[in-house]
Write a protein that holds these residues in place. Sequence first.
Motif, PDB file in Angstrom:
ATOM      1  N   LYS A 183       0.802  -1.248  -0.263  1.00 26.49           N
ATOM      2  CA  LYS A 183       0.100   0.025  -0.014  1.00 26.49           C
ATOM      3  C   LYS A 183       0.948   1.278   0.114  1.00 26.49           C
ATOM      4  O   LYS A 183       1.815   1.561   0.872  1.00 26.49           O
ATOM      5  CB  LYS A 183      -0.987  -0.246   1.241  1.00 26.49           C
ATOM      6  CG  LYS A 183      -2.053   1.147   1.001  1.00 26.49           C
ATOM      7  CD  LYS A 183      -3.048   0.932   2.231  1.00 26.49           C
ATOM      8  CE  LYS A 183      -4.196   2.039   1.944  1.00 26.49           C
ATOM      9  NZ  LYS A 183      -5.268   1.707   2.866  1.00 26.49           N
ATOM     10  N   GLN A 184       0.880   2.047  -1.238  1.00 24.46           N
ATOM     11  CA  GLN A 184       1.748   2.960  -1.307  1.00 24.46           C
ATOM     12  C   GLN A 184       1.783   4.082  -0.417  1.00 24.46           C
ATOM     13  O   GLN A 184       2.797   4.499   0.189  1.00 24.46           O
ATOM     14  CB  GLN A 184       1.978   3.296  -2.634  1.00 24.46           C
ATOM     15  CG  GLN A 184       3.211   4.367  -3.062  1.00 24.46           C
ATOM     16  CD  GLN A 184       3.236   4.590  -4.526  1.00 24.46           C
ATOM     17  OE1 GLN A 184       2.316   4.427  -5.297  1.00 24.46           O
ATOM     18  NE2 GLN A 184       4.330   5.162  -5.004  1.00 24.46           N
ATOM     19  N   LYS A 185       0.613   4.508  -0.063  1.00 26.38           N
ATOM     20  CA  LYS A 185       0.260   5.775   0.844  1.00 26.38           C
ATOM     21  C   LYS A 185       0.651   5.387   2.183  1.00 26.38           C
ATOM     22  O   LYS A 185      -0.096   4.795   2.754  1.00 26.38           O
ATOM     23  CB  LYS A 185      -0.930   6.489   0.513  1.00 26.38           C
ATOM     24  CG  LYS A 185      -0.926   6.997  -0.788  1.00 26.38           C
ATOM     25  CD  LYS A 185      -2.403   7.752  -0.893  1.00 26.38           C
ATOM     26  CE  LYS A 185      -2.686   8.342  -2.312  1.00 26.38           C
ATOM     27  NZ  LYS A 185      -3.925   8.808  -2.644  1.00 26.38           N
TER      28      LYS A 185
ATOM     29  N   CYS B  46       3.019   3.830   3.514  1.00 24.94           N
ATOM     30  CA  CYS B  46       3.731   2.608   3.846  1.00 24.94           C
ATOM     31  C   CYS B  46       5.090   2.745   3.851  1.00 24.94           C
ATOM     32  O   CYS B  46       5.812   2.970   2.826  1.00 24.94           O
ATOM     33  CB  CYS B  46       3.354   1.409   2.812  1.00 24.94           C
ATOM     34  SG  CYS B  46       4.148  -0.104   2.882  1.00 24.94           S
TER      35      CYS B  46
ATOM     36  N   CYS C 144       6.971  -0.041   1.787  1.00 27.10           N
ATOM     37  CA  CYS C 144       7.004   0.485   0.600  1.00 27.10           C
ATOM     38  C   CYS C 144       7.904   1.378   0.176  1.00 27.10           C
ATOM     39  O   CYS C 144       8.851   1.566  -1.010  1.00 27.10           O
ATOM     40  CB  CYS C 144       5.572   0.834  -0.158  1.00 27.10           C
ATOM     41  SG  CYS C 144       5.570   1.324  -1.732  1.00 27.10           S
ATOM     42  N   ASP C 145       8.044   2.382   0.827  1.00 27.58           N
ATOM     43  CA  ASP C 145       9.303   3.461   0.845  1.00 27.58           C
ATOM     44  C   ASP C 145      10.436   2.912   0.869  1.00 27.58           C
ATOM     45  O   ASP C 145      11.328   3.324   0.072  1.00 27.58           O
ATOM     46  CB  ASP C 145       8.859   4.538   1.783  1.00 27.58           C
ATOM     47  CG  ASP C 145       7.671   5.388   1.715  1.00 27.58           C
ATOM     48  OD1 ASP C 145       7.315   5.250   0.494  1.00 27.58           O
ATOM     49  OD2 ASP C 145       7.425   5.985   2.520  1.00 27.58           O
TER      50      ASP C 145
ATOM     51  N   ILE D 136      11.200   0.975  -2.647  1.00 16.17           N
ATOM     52  CA  ILE D 136      11.337   1.833  -3.682  1.00 16.17           C
ATOM     53  C   ILE D 136      12.872   2.476  -3.265  1.00 16.17           C
ATOM     54  O   ILE D 136      13.558   2.650  -4.419  1.00 16.17           O
ATOM     55  CB  ILE D 136      10.518   2.973  -3.552  1.00 16.17           C
ATOM     56  CG1 ILE D 136       9.127   2.503  -4.105  1.00 16.17           C
ATOM     57  CG2 ILE D 136      10.772   4.244  -4.340  1.00 16.17           C
ATOM     58  CD1 ILE D 136       7.961   3.315  -3.974  1.00 16.17           C
TER      59      ILE D 136
ATOM     60  N   SER E  41       8.151  -1.309 -10.503  1.00 21.83           N
ATOM     61  CA  SER E  41       6.708  -0.705 -10.511  1.00 21.83           C
ATOM     62  C   SER E  41       6.255  -1.123  -9.023  1.00 21.83           C
ATOM     63  O   SER E  41       6.468  -2.078  -8.434  1.00 21.83           O
ATOM     64  CB  SER E  41       5.813  -0.942 -11.629  1.00 21.83           C
ATOM     65  OG  SER E  41       5.558  -2.378 -11.521  1.00 21.83           O
ATOM     66  N   VAL E  42       5.254  -0.082  -8.755  1.00 19.77           N
ATOM     67  CA  VAL E  42       4.655  -0.493  -7.256  1.00 19.77           C
ATOM     68  C   VAL E  42       3.142  -0.827  -7.654  1.00 19.77           C
ATOM     69  O   VAL E  42       2.488  -0.308  -8.527  1.00 19.77           O
ATOM     70  CB  VAL E  42       4.486   0.832  -6.507  1.00 19.77           C
ATOM     71  CG1 VAL E  42       3.582   0.706  -5.109  1.00 19.77           C
ATOM     72  CG2 VAL E  42       5.915   1.237  -6.127  1.00 19.77           C
TER      73      VAL E  42
ATOM     74  N   ASP F  45      -0.006  -0.995  -6.134  1.00 23.98           N
ATOM     75  CA  ASP F  45      -0.565  -0.168  -4.869  1.00 23.98           C
ATOM     76  C   ASP F  45      -1.923  -0.835  -4.669  1.00 23.98           C
ATOM     77  O   ASP F  45      -2.906  -0.721  -5.310  1.00 23.98           O
ATOM     78  CB  ASP F  45      -0.681   0.968  -5.188  1.00 23.98           C
ATOM     79  CG  ASP F  45      -1.274   2.007  -3.765  1.00 23.98           C
ATOM     80  OD1 ASP F  45      -1.477   1.301  -3.073  1.00 23.98           O
ATOM     81  OD2 ASP F  45      -1.369   3.148  -3.985  1.00 23.98           O
TER      82      ASP F  45
ATOM     83  N   PRO G  57       3.640  -6.744   2.621  1.00 21.22           N
ATOM     84  CA  PRO G  57       4.201  -6.255   1.441  1.00 21.22           C
ATOM     85  C   PRO G  57       5.115  -7.602   0.765  1.00 21.22           C
ATOM     86  O   PRO G  57       5.471  -8.509   1.653  1.00 21.22           O
ATOM     87  CB  PRO G  57       5.429  -5.310   1.893  1.00 21.22           C
ATOM     88  CG  PRO G  57       5.674  -5.867   3.059  1.00 21.22           C
ATOM     89  CD  PRO G  57       4.422  -6.399   3.733  1.00 21.22           C
TER      90      PRO G  57
END
Length: 105
Positions: A11-13, A15, A18-19, A22, A40-41, A43, A67
């Motif tokens: 979940k990109q926002k 997370c 996720c960060d 990346i 790519s993500v 999300d 994740p």
Amino acid sequence: MREVHVEIVAKQKGCILCDLAIGILEEIAPEFTPGMLRWSVVDVGDRSGLARVEELFHICGKRPSIPSLVINQKIAFDHIPDMETLTHVIREAISGTPSTLLNME
């Protein structure tokens, strides 16, 4: 040698994991020949991400956890690995060598 596509399933926002993924991919990407690594993500916080998770479920035979990292449409990690491990696995995927660090049939 073949191109490797890494998908970060998260979940990109808001997370942190996720960060982190990346950040790791941005850090290691310059080590590879241009065009050999793309990422790519996926999300899970939006419809297109959920649709991709369903596609991966059908392709992989199991639903990727959140994740996780999917490499060339195979679930490679059900967590975010450290930079060294991910670099090693990507190098092996580019060379076509089965990874000694995981089971990517």
